[in-house]
Design a protein around this motif. Structure first.
Motif, PDB file in Angstrom:
ATOM      1  N   MET A  48       0.823  -1.211   0.000  1.00  0.00           N
ATOM      2  CA  MET A  48       0.000   0.000   0.000  1.00  0.00           C
ATOM      3  C   MET A  48       0.854   1.257   0.000  1.00  0.00           C
ATOM      4  O   MET A  48       0.474   2.280  -0.591  1.00  0.00           O
ATOM      5  CB  MET A  48      -0.949  -0.004   1.198  1.00  0.00           C
ATOM      6  N   MET A  49       2.038   1.179   0.638  1.00  0.00           N
ATOM      7  CA  MET A  49       2.936   2.333   0.617  1.00  0.00           C
ATOM      8  C   MET A  49       3.501   2.592  -0.770  1.00  0.00           C
ATOM      9  O   MET A  49       4.172   3.605  -0.993  1.00  0.00           O
ATOM     10  CB  MET A  49       4.078   2.124   1.615  1.00  0.00           C
ATOM     11  N   ALA A 219      12.607   6.408 -11.637  1.00  0.00           N
ATOM     12  CA  ALA A 219      13.238   7.583 -11.037  1.00  0.00           C
ATOM     13  C   ALA A 219      12.729   7.801  -9.622  1.00  0.00           C
ATOM     14  O   ALA A 219      13.511   8.096  -8.700  1.00  0.00           O
ATOM     15  CB  ALA A 219      12.963   8.811 -11.901  1.00  0.00           C
ATOM     16  N   ARG A 220      11.434   7.648  -9.429  1.00  0.00           N
ATOM     17  CA  ARG A 220      10.860   7.799  -8.090  1.00  0.00           C
ATOM     18  C   ARG A 220      11.418   6.728  -7.149  1.00  0.00           C
ATOM     19  O   ARG A 220      11.710   6.995  -5.987  1.00  0.00           O
ATOM     20  CB  ARG A 220       9.345   7.684  -8.174  1.00  0.00           C
ATOM     21  N   CYS A 221      11.551   5.512  -7.646  1.00  0.00           N
ATOM     22  CA  CYS A 221      12.080   4.421  -6.826  1.00  0.00           C
ATOM     23  C   CYS A 221      13.480   4.761  -6.330  1.00  0.00           C
ATOM     24  O   CYS A 221      13.805   4.560  -5.153  1.00  0.00           O
ATOM     25  CB  CYS A 221      12.086   3.125  -7.630  1.00  0.00           C
ATOM     26  N   ALA A 222      14.319   5.279  -7.203  1.00  0.00           N
ATOM     27  CA  ALA A 222      15.682   5.647  -6.815  1.00  0.00           C
ATOM     28  C   ALA A 222      15.680   6.737  -5.754  1.00  0.00           C
ATOM     29  O   ALA A 222      16.493   6.718  -4.818  1.00  0.00           O
ATOM     30  CB  ALA A 222      16.458   6.100  -8.047  1.00  0.00           C
ATOM     31  N   PHE A 230      11.445  -0.011   4.159  1.00  0.00           N
ATOM     32  CA  PHE A 230      10.973  -1.188   3.440  1.00  0.00           C
ATOM     33  C   PHE A 230      11.589  -1.212   2.046  1.00  0.00           C
ATOM     34  O   PHE A 230      12.166  -0.214   1.581  1.00  0.00           O
ATOM     35  CB  PHE A 230       9.438  -1.219   3.376  1.00  0.00           C
ATOM     36  N   ASP A 231      11.460  -2.335   1.372  1.00  0.00           N
ATOM     37  CA  ASP A 231      12.106  -2.528   0.066  1.00  0.00           C
ATOM     38  C   ASP A 231      11.259  -1.874  -1.017  1.00  0.00           C
ATOM     39  O   ASP A 231      10.396  -2.499  -1.634  1.00  0.00           O
ATOM     40  CB  ASP A 231      12.276  -4.028  -0.202  1.00  0.00           C
ATOM     41  N   VAL A 232      11.519  -0.596  -1.256  1.00  0.00           N
ATOM     42  CA  VAL A 232      10.759   0.148  -2.267  1.00  0.00           C
ATOM     43  C   VAL A 232      10.959  -0.468  -3.647  1.00  0.00           C
ATOM     44  O   VAL A 232      10.028  -0.537  -4.454  1.00  0.00           O
ATOM     45  CB  VAL A 232      11.172   1.630  -2.273  1.00  0.00           C
ATOM     46  N   ALA A 233      12.171  -0.955  -3.931  1.00  0.00           N
ATOM     47  CA  ALA A 233      12.458  -1.532  -5.244  1.00  0.00           C
ATOM     48  C   ALA A 233      11.596  -2.758  -5.512  1.00  0.00           C
ATOM     49  O   ALA A 233      11.155  -2.987  -6.647  1.00  0.00           O
ATOM     50  CB  ALA A 233      13.936  -1.885  -5.354  1.00  0.00           C
TER      51      ALA A 233
END
Length: 264
Positions: A48-49, A219-222, A230-233
């Motif tokens: 959800m994040m 780009a947002r992930c980086a 948490f693991d955004v990737a």
């Protein structure tokens, strides 16, 4: 994760290092690490994040369903410029907030005891992010899957806002709810699966720029990877995989349309 009207009273259980909110002996509504209360212990909350990939600096977040407050606590800690409003129908759930380390109300945070559907119908808050995580023991309340509710979600959002809905795919009504969501947002819906259950997380937006391009998401992930625990990737890869499937299906549909338009 609770919209707890007409069901058993909530109670707290502990499993080793974890504390859980439950309404029966079978279904876990929310989980907190006792050692690290602000961590996102369940994958569906991390999924959800994923709204951060679309709206990285929200001004105001509204959430339907407080539960154990995992999302509220995480957002308050990591998004210092964001206000957070949680709307919870059950006073019994709210009464357990201290057991889950949910902070008291202040200028950034408030918990309202109200029906989330009524709140959104009457609200003029225009949040940048709207999180819907309202459940009873048997699944999502019918009112939170209605066409009127999703229409109210779209109307309530800021023009460039994002709606995030936690669905339970094990509910036989899930395909109907998902179809209503797509209709309310003109098909601008991107859904990913959570890894620790049958949860499906749907992201929707009223604006025509949704979903964004692969390049924008990467780009947002980086940008986000260094700011969040948490693991955004991992979430970004699920989003991108779903986006690729959506783009492939649209290309296939366009090809079929083109093939059907040829004449001898």
């Amino acid at each position: 994760m609770s919209e707890a009207q007409g069901q058993s009273r909530p109670f707290v259980t502990e499993f080793g290092t974890l504390r859980a909110l439950q309404f029966d002996g079978l279904t876990v509504q929310s989980v907190m690490s006792i050692a690290d209360p602000d961590v996102l212990a369940l994958d569906y909350t991390r999924a959800m994040m994923g709204f951060l990939l679309f709206k990285p600096r929200p001004r105001h977040i509204v959430m339907v369903g407080l539960g154990g407050g995992s999302l509220a606590k995480y957002c308050l800690r990591t998004l210092p410029d964001t206000r957070f409003t949680a709307v919870e129908i059950s006073p019994e759930v709210i009464a357990l907030r201290q057991r889950f380390g949910i902070p008291p109300d202040d200028e950034r945070f408030r918990v309202l005891c109200a029906d989330g559907a009524d709140y959104l119908r009457d609200s003029d808050d225009a949040p940048d992010v709207l999180l819907v995580d309202g459940f009873v023991a048997t699944g999502q309340p019918a009112r939170l899957g209605s066409a009127d509710f999703f229409a109210d979600c779209r109307r309530a959002l800021a023009p460039d806002g994002v709606l995030v809905v936690n669905h339970w795919a094990g509910d036989g009504r899930y395909p109907v709810y998902a179809a209503r969501l797509r209709e309310a947002f003109d098909g601008r819906v991107l859904a990913i699966a959570a890894e620790d259950g049958d949860n499906r997380i749907s992201f929707s937006a009223p604006g025509p720029g949704f979903p964004p391009s692969r390049g924008r998401i990467l780009a947002r992930c980086a940008e986000l990877a260094e700011l969040h625990s948490f693991d955004v990737a991992d979430i970004a890869q699920r989003v991108l995989a779903r986006l690729d499937r959506m783009m492939g299906r649209r290309s296939a549909d366009a090809g079929l349309d083109g093939a059907g338009s040829h004449s001898d």
